[in-house]
Design a protein around this motif. Structure first.
Motif, PDB file in Angstrom:
ATOM      1  N   LEU A   1     -58.868 -47.139 -66.091  1.00 56.79           N
ATOM      2  CA  LEU A   1     -59.064 -47.530 -67.101  1.00 56.79           C
ATOM      3  C   LEU A   1     -58.300 -48.555 -67.620  1.00 56.79           C
ATOM      4  O   LEU A   1     -58.836 -49.384 -68.100  1.00 56.79           O
ATOM      5  CB  LEU A   1     -58.563 -46.186 -68.296  1.00 56.79           C
ATOM      6  N   ILE A   2     -57.275 -48.852 -67.006  1.00 60.00           N
ATOM      7  CA  ILE A   2     -56.616 -50.226 -67.702  1.00 60.00           C
ATOM      8  C   ILE A   2     -57.431 -51.539 -67.358  1.00 60.00           C
ATOM      9  O   ILE A   2     -57.862 -52.341 -67.596  1.00 60.00           O
ATOM     10  CB  ILE A   2     -55.598 -49.727 -66.957  1.00 60.00           C
ATOM     11  N   ASP A   3     -57.737 -51.342 -65.654  1.00 66.26           N
ATOM     12  CA  ASP A   3     -58.482 -52.061 -64.874  1.00 66.26           C
ATOM     13  C   ASP A   3     -59.935 -52.719 -65.185  1.00 66.26           C
ATOM     14  O   ASP A   3     -60.431 -53.310 -65.768  1.00 66.26           O
ATOM     15  CB  ASP A   3     -59.088 -51.580 -62.862  1.00 66.26           C
TER      16      ASP A   3
ATOM     17  N   ASP B   1     -60.826 -45.439 -78.711  1.00 67.00           N
ATOM     18  CA  ASP B   1     -60.644 -47.528 -79.862  1.00 67.00           C
ATOM     19  C   ASP B   1     -59.180 -46.805 -79.340  1.00 67.00           C
ATOM     20  O   ASP B   1     -58.539 -48.079 -78.672  1.00 67.00           O
ATOM     21  CB  ASP B   1     -61.279 -47.625 -80.440  1.00 67.00           C
ATOM     22  N   VAL B   2     -58.567 -46.020 -80.096  1.00 66.23           N
ATOM     23  CA  VAL B   2     -56.870 -45.871 -80.170  1.00 66.23           C
ATOM     24  C   VAL B   2     -55.891 -45.793 -78.123  1.00 66.23           C
ATOM     25  O   VAL B   2     -55.653 -46.823 -77.702  1.00 66.23           O
ATOM     26  CB  VAL B   2     -56.286 -44.641 -80.333  1.00 66.23           C
ATOM     27  N   PHE B   3     -56.669 -45.608 -77.286  1.00 69.71           N
ATOM     28  CA  PHE B   3     -56.346 -45.484 -76.176  1.00 69.71           C
ATOM     29  C   PHE B   3     -56.584 -46.428 -75.880  1.00 69.71           C
ATOM     30  O   PHE B   3     -56.143 -46.840 -74.606  1.00 69.71           O
ATOM     31  CB  PHE B   3     -56.880 -44.561 -75.027  1.00 69.71           C
ATOM     32  N   ALA B   4     -57.542 -47.162 -76.016  1.00 68.16           N
ATOM     33  CA  ALA B   4     -58.468 -48.576 -75.650  1.00 68.16           C
ATOM     34  C   ALA B   4     -57.140 -49.934 -75.318  1.00 68.16           C
ATOM     35  O   ALA B   4     -56.909 -50.020 -74.164  1.00 68.16           O
ATOM     36  CB  ALA B   4     -60.486 -49.043 -75.484  1.00 68.16           C
ATOM     37  N   VAL B   5     -56.621 -50.235 -76.868  1.00 67.24           N
ATOM     38  CA  VAL B   5     -55.781 -51.135 -76.829  1.00 67.24           C
ATOM     39  C   VAL B   5     -54.226 -50.663 -76.956  1.00 67.24           C
ATOM     40  O   VAL B   5     -53.704 -51.194 -75.945  1.00 67.24           O
ATOM     41  CB  VAL B   5     -55.786 -51.571 -78.524  1.00 67.24           C
ATOM     42  N   ALA B   6     -54.415 -49.668 -77.240  1.00 65.95           N
ATOM     43  CA  ALA B   6     -52.720 -48.708 -76.511  1.00 65.95           C
ATOM     44  C   ALA B   6     -52.401 -49.098 -74.342  1.00 65.95           C
ATOM     45  O   ALA B   6     -51.749 -49.887 -74.270  1.00 65.95           O
ATOM     46  CB  ALA B   6     -52.706 -47.244 -76.569  1.00 65.95           C
ATOM     47  N   LEU B   7     -54.230 -49.054 -74.234  1.00 59.28           N
ATOM     48  CA  LEU B   7     -54.214 -49.414 -72.358  1.00 59.28           C
ATOM     49  C   LEU B   7     -54.179 -50.474 -72.057  1.00 59.28           C
ATOM     50  O   LEU B   7     -52.982 -50.765 -71.466  1.00 59.28           O
ATOM     51  CB  LEU B   7     -55.110 -48.226 -71.797  1.00 59.28           C
ATOM     52  N   LEU B   8     -54.346 -51.773 -72.945  1.00 59.50           N
ATOM     53  CA  LEU B   8     -54.426 -52.867 -72.927  1.00 59.50           C
ATOM     54  C   LEU B   8     -53.142 -54.028 -73.279  1.00 59.50           C
ATOM     55  O   LEU B   8     -52.547 -54.358 -72.653  1.00 59.50           O
ATOM     56  CB  LEU B   8     -55.203 -53.629 -73.444  1.00 59.50           C
ATOM     57  N   LEU B   9     -52.280 -52.776 -73.992  1.00 61.38           N
ATOM     58  CA  LEU B   9     -50.621 -53.459 -74.601  1.00 61.38           C
ATOM     59  C   LEU B   9     -50.023 -52.957 -73.281  1.00 61.38           C
ATOM     60  O   LEU B   9     -49.398 -53.094 -72.490  1.00 61.38           O
ATOM     61  CB  LEU B   9     -50.533 -52.223 -75.679  1.00 61.38           C
ATOM     62  N   ALA B  10     -50.220 -51.179 -72.683  1.00 65.63           N
ATOM     63  CA  ALA B  10     -49.583 -50.456 -71.926  1.00 65.63           C
ATOM     64  C   ALA B  10     -49.486 -51.778 -70.418  1.00 65.63           C
ATOM     65  O   ALA B  10     -48.834 -52.653 -69.832  1.00 65.63           O
ATOM     66  CB  ALA B  10     -49.835 -49.573 -71.250  1.00 65.63           C
ATOM     67  N   GLY B  11     -50.874 -51.891 -69.562  1.00 65.77           N
ATOM     68  CA  GLY B  11     -51.327 -52.695 -68.681  1.00 65.77           C
ATOM     69  C   GLY B  11     -50.833 -54.352 -69.109  1.00 65.77           C
ATOM     70  O   GLY B  11     -50.375 -54.777 -68.078  1.00 65.77           O
TER      71      GLY B  11
END
Lengths: 112, 112, 112, 112
Positions: free
Chosen positions: C7-9, C66-76
């Motif tokens: 997902l991060i990729d 959407d929450v997961f998407a931005v949180a994953l971008l931050l983690a990534g």
């Protein structure tokens, strides 16, 4: 009448004309404050601090007014005197952030 | 002087005594509104609507006062007349939510 | 490859195709998490707990995604291993909320 | 088992050991996401974008992990496949933000 009470009266008149008091429980009014606050913040997302100062003033007024509106409805529901509770909080914050310790720093009180 | 201006004056006095104006850019003040709103909401987390009405009034006053404080600092920074912007927003919302359509329903204006 | 890294990729590919990395600083990504969280909450505003369970599943999926998407971008962005940081937090929360004290109560750890 | 399901399983085990399922209704889980998001944002309040990049990595990991934890509990409650809902949202966002229009701009889709 003072300005704050006048606003609370107008907001309650608006609410009652629509029979919305039934929805305005304390928990949902607090949630509405958060949601309006997020809409306010959306004006600044992906913007630098400098760009944020150039925000469209009409949009800023509207989003900020929405925050005040729901916060005033919550204060009005509980019969709070907004002037009094804010002045009390300023006093309390003065103890948490004494001038000599807090001057020029953005640290939280528990890090001072 | 009206209540709202008095509060803004007191908040700015508090801010200036601590030399905090440098931190109070528009974007961060908006962010502070959101953070204070979340602390307000935390009072009600995992609580039913009924339990939420029994909230400790002193805690509610404090958290709500914090929301007002940062929102007033943001309004003051931009020289907004809070009474005016809220009354204008009430008028605008009256057009989005006409009484005959909005009465007794919690639907958003775009679903009415 | 595990699901989280996949997902991060995908999210970074999406971002880079639009040349958006320049906007994705840590502070704004965190702000985006809050804004998406507020949109998620808007699904439940003025709704009872029971009504909230009847939420439109497609809307809930989208807002939560959407929450997961931005949180994953931050983690990534920070190269965090999401599995590891969540497992560590579960362990830490286990110390803050020991079973014998926390069982059946929604109190915060500092009130247990 | 994939990483995401493993985390949901661990979080539900933690929840069930404390008999907390009773509190985890959809509306309050969404509220918890917002509250955790605000705690994440507090790390950056009054900080510049540059200062924010220097955030304490352990604090960032913990606050971000809390966001993931409640978001995963919400996804788990509804039996959502997180990988699937995020991939679907990426696809949908690709239609809202076509590369040729969105490249290099932080504008919202309705302003493109």
């Amino acid at each position: 009448m003072n300005d704050i009470q006048l606003l609370i009266d107008e907001l309650q008149k608006f609410r009652d004309a629509r029979n919305w008091k039934q929805f305005h429980n304390t928990k949902d009014l607090a949630l509405a404050v958060s949601i309006e606050a997020a809409e306010l913040n959306e004006l600044f997302l992906w913007k630098t601090i400098e760009e944020s100062e150039q925000v469209d003033k009409n949009k800023l007024k509207e989003e900020l007014a929405d925050v005040f509106a729901v916060a005033l409805l919550l204060a009005g529901k509980h019969g709070f005197d907004v002037k009094e509770i804010v002045l009390e909080k300023i006093k309390k914050n003065g103890e948490k952030y004494p001038v000599e310790k807090a001057k020029g720093t953005a640290k939280k009180y528990n890090e001072l």
